[in-house]
Structures are given as C-alpha cells and as structure tokens.
Write an enzyme that holds these catalytic residues in place. Sequence first.
Site, mmCIF file in Angstrom:
data_model
loop_
_atom_site.group_PDB
_atom_site.id
_atom_site.type_symbol
_atom_site.label_atom_id
_atom_site.label_comp_id
_atom_site.label_asym_id
_atom_site.label_seq_id
_atom_site.Cartn_x
_atom_site.Cartn_y
_atom_site.Cartn_z
ATOM 1 N N LYS A 1 26.106 91.369 -20.737
ATOM 2 C CA LYS A 1 26.282 90.504 -19.562
ATOM 3 C C LYS A 1 24.938 89.792 -19.405
ATOM 4 C CE LYS A 1 28.638 89.124 -15.965
ATOM 5 N NZ LYS A 1 29.795 88.221 -16.105
ATOM 6 N N TYR B 1 23.102 105.274 -18.076
ATOM 7 C CA TYR B 1 23.274 106.701 -18.385
ATOM 8 C C TYR B 1 21.951 107.406 -18.661
ATOM 9 C CZ TYR B 1 28.284 106.054 -18.898
ATOM 10 O OH TYR B 1 29.610 105.788 -18.664
ATOM 11 N N ASP C 1 31.307 102.602 -23.032
ATOM 12 C CA ASP C 1 32.138 103.680 -22.488
ATOM 13 C C ASP C 1 33.456 103.096 -21.971
ATOM 14 O OD1 ASP C 1 32.948 106.127 -21.611
ATOM 15 O OD2 ASP C 1 31.630 106.205 -19.872
ATOM 16 N N ASP D 1 32.908 90.690 -19.462
ATOM 17 C CA ASP D 1 34.107 90.368 -18.671
ATOM 18 C C ASP D 1 35.117 89.604 -19.522
ATOM 19 O OD1 ASP D 1 32.093 88.481 -18.677
ATOM 20 O OD2 ASP D 1 32.368 87.835 -16.613
#
Length: 359
Positions: free
Chosen positions: A191, A124, A248, A224
């Site tokens: 991640k 972002y 988000d 995940d």
Amino acid sequence: MGYNVTLIPGDGIGPEVTGATRRVLEAAGVAFRWDVVAAGADVIGKSGTPLPDSVLQSVRKNKVALKGPITTPVGSGFRSVNVALRQALDLYACVRPCKTYPGVPSLYKNIDLVVIRENTEDLYAGIEFESGTPEARKLIELAAEAGRGAIREDAGISLKVISESGSRRIVRFAFEYARAYGRKRVTAISKANILKFSDGLFLKAAREVAGEYHDIEFDDRLVDNMTMQLVKNPQQFDVIVAPNLYGDILSDLCAGLVGGLGVAPGANVGDDIAVFEPTHGSAPKYAGQNKANPMAMMLSGVMMLRHLGEEMAADKLERAIAGVMAEGRSVTYDIMLDGAIAAGTAQVAEAVVEKLAAS
Ligand code: NAD
C-alpha cells in the site's frame, strides 16, 4: 534410519490432523524418527511458558518440523506461540500454495498460485504500546515534537516495522522459489501510495531485487486492488509476495478461492530450518470430534517431503490425496458435495492410506 523431524501436535484440532498426517507420511514409504514436543496453553502450568526452550531446541537440532495449529487468546493473555516460533527461529518466509483440485467444491477452476508472506516484521513484530501507559504517552509526545501529527491521548499503538533488508530477503526468496518450482511471474503487494516509509520501502526493494531476475516476470499491485483482482480473475497470478499482514489476509482469501482452509497447506522457512503447518488455526469448536479436514495438514506434509528431497514420495502422496478428493466419498464436511455424508478425520487418513497402497 529415517529423517529426524520434530512433531508439534498443537491444540484444538491439531492432534487429530497431525496424527492423520503422520500416518499418511509413513504410508508413503518414507521413514521418520519423530521427536514429539508440546507447546501452547496446556504446557504453561508445567513449563511456565507456552513455548518451552525444549521445543525450540528440538526444531533447531532437527531443522525440520511438522506443526499443528496452536490457539492464541484474543485481545489479552499470552502472545501467539506461532508468531513467537517464527521469530525465534527466524523463519522469515511463509509459503502458502493455493491450488484447485478436481472434486473440491470451489468457485473457481485452474488456480495454482503461491502466496509468500514475510513472517517476521510489519505489524506482527509485536512492538505495541498499551493505551494510557507512560511508554504510549512518550511515543505520542515524540510524534507531536517531530511534527508527525497528533495522536489521541487514549490511543493504543502497534508499530508497523518494515526494513529494507527484510524486504530484500523475502522478495529474493520469492524469486528463488519461482525459479526452483518453474514459476513464471512474481507480483509484489503493498500500500505504498499511502504508507510511504514502510510499504514504500518494501516496494522499492522489490523492484530492485526484481532487476536481478531477468528470467522471471515482475509486477506489483496495491493490496486493495489485489483483493478485487483475486476475486475477479485469480488465474492470472502465479507467485505473490507480500509483507506480513497483507500476506496473512491474502493467503486466507486465496484458500477461500480453492475450497477453503481445509485444503490450504503452508510452510515457514528460514535459511536452514523449515516448519510445515497449514494456513488454518486450531478450530476449537471441532476439537476432539473427528470432524476436521486433515488434508491441509497432509498437503503441508507433501511440502515437507519435497523439502527433504523425497520428490517421488511427495508426488505419490499428493496424487493419493487428490484421488480421495476427486472421488468425494471419504471427505470431511467442508469439501463434500451437497447431500453427501461427511467422513471423519481418521476416515480420510484411512482412504489416503488405501490409495497409497493401491498406487
Ligand atoms: P481457524 O482457521 O481455526 O478457523 C476458521 C474457520 O475454518 C472455522 O469455521 C473453522 O472451524 C474452519 N476450519 C479451520 N480449519 C479447518 C479444518 N482443518 N477442517 C475443517 N474446518 C476448518 O481460525 P480462527 O477461528 O480465526 O482461529 C482459531 C484459533 O486458531 C485462534 O486461537 C487463532 O489464534 C489460532 N490460529 C492458529 C494458527 C496457527 O497455529 N498457525 C493460525 C491461525 C489461527
């Protein structure tokens, strides 16, 4: 007398849900002097920008704002006013509580968690290179020269930017929030197994900061795995801290766990400024129809009252909203039981005001 608060009604359903919220905040017995300012597509003609300086000046002066959602054109057009506001005011922490309230239809019970999302970095940051431009080509060449791998010539590129200082700051915020609100555990999301230099840096910073807070438990999850665990057993989570994009996505997921976007409040917080806005967007298809649920915005107002130190009024307003939810008679389409008749936005405000008066 009263608190000086900037009010940005926004567009789409924004004016209706902020109007309803203003009503119940005033009925909670706290006085406000609202500085109403406009941002978004409607002001471009007059101001030449969707985010006029006067809006930023008002928020900087008042330090507290209540904001409705603002539409962002998809794919082209101006960049998100919401993101620009957070970046311009360095509102680096997005706080999104997700709690089950009796009476609100949802798949789960007894959820009470908070997603704390980093608000200024990651994908972002807005550093993007359009496909086919000389800048994109330069970056592709740089990656090849540095031996970082081949990028297709027709690729568009968005940079994922995560700094050590930004990561430390948001994780520290999450721990301080946990302490202030009596929460027991912070879970960091990344991640880091794949994105070693960005998410890896975030996770390393998170682990180091966690070492300074012996009174709060800490653990981490890959994003995940986290989505699966949130769906399977959401009650196990307390405070979740995540980089911007995962935060988000997870905050919408968590809103879905507790009944949907109509009941998911939020705040964007910096060192000395806070802007309170719900997780949801401008829901254009319901604009001007008196259909949108104002409760997410009202609960953002409850967060604002707590931020202002108005604990009693905050508790009173939250109880009144929860009471209306529990009765289920004056609730909007998104949280009503099968076969019930949907109330309108204004009717929900009326019901909350009545509950406040009776308390
Ligand atoms: P959205 O949150 O507006 O809508 C998603 C779904 O939830 C829709 O079905 C909508 O009707 C429903 N919904 C949302 N809020 C509701 C409410 N209060 N009561 C009842 N139903 C509600 O998300 P979107 O459709 O992806 O985005 C619409 C616009 O909002 C886009 O331009 C987007 O960029 C913008 N947006 C703004 C913000 C913000 O201002 N902070 C946040 C998210 C999206």
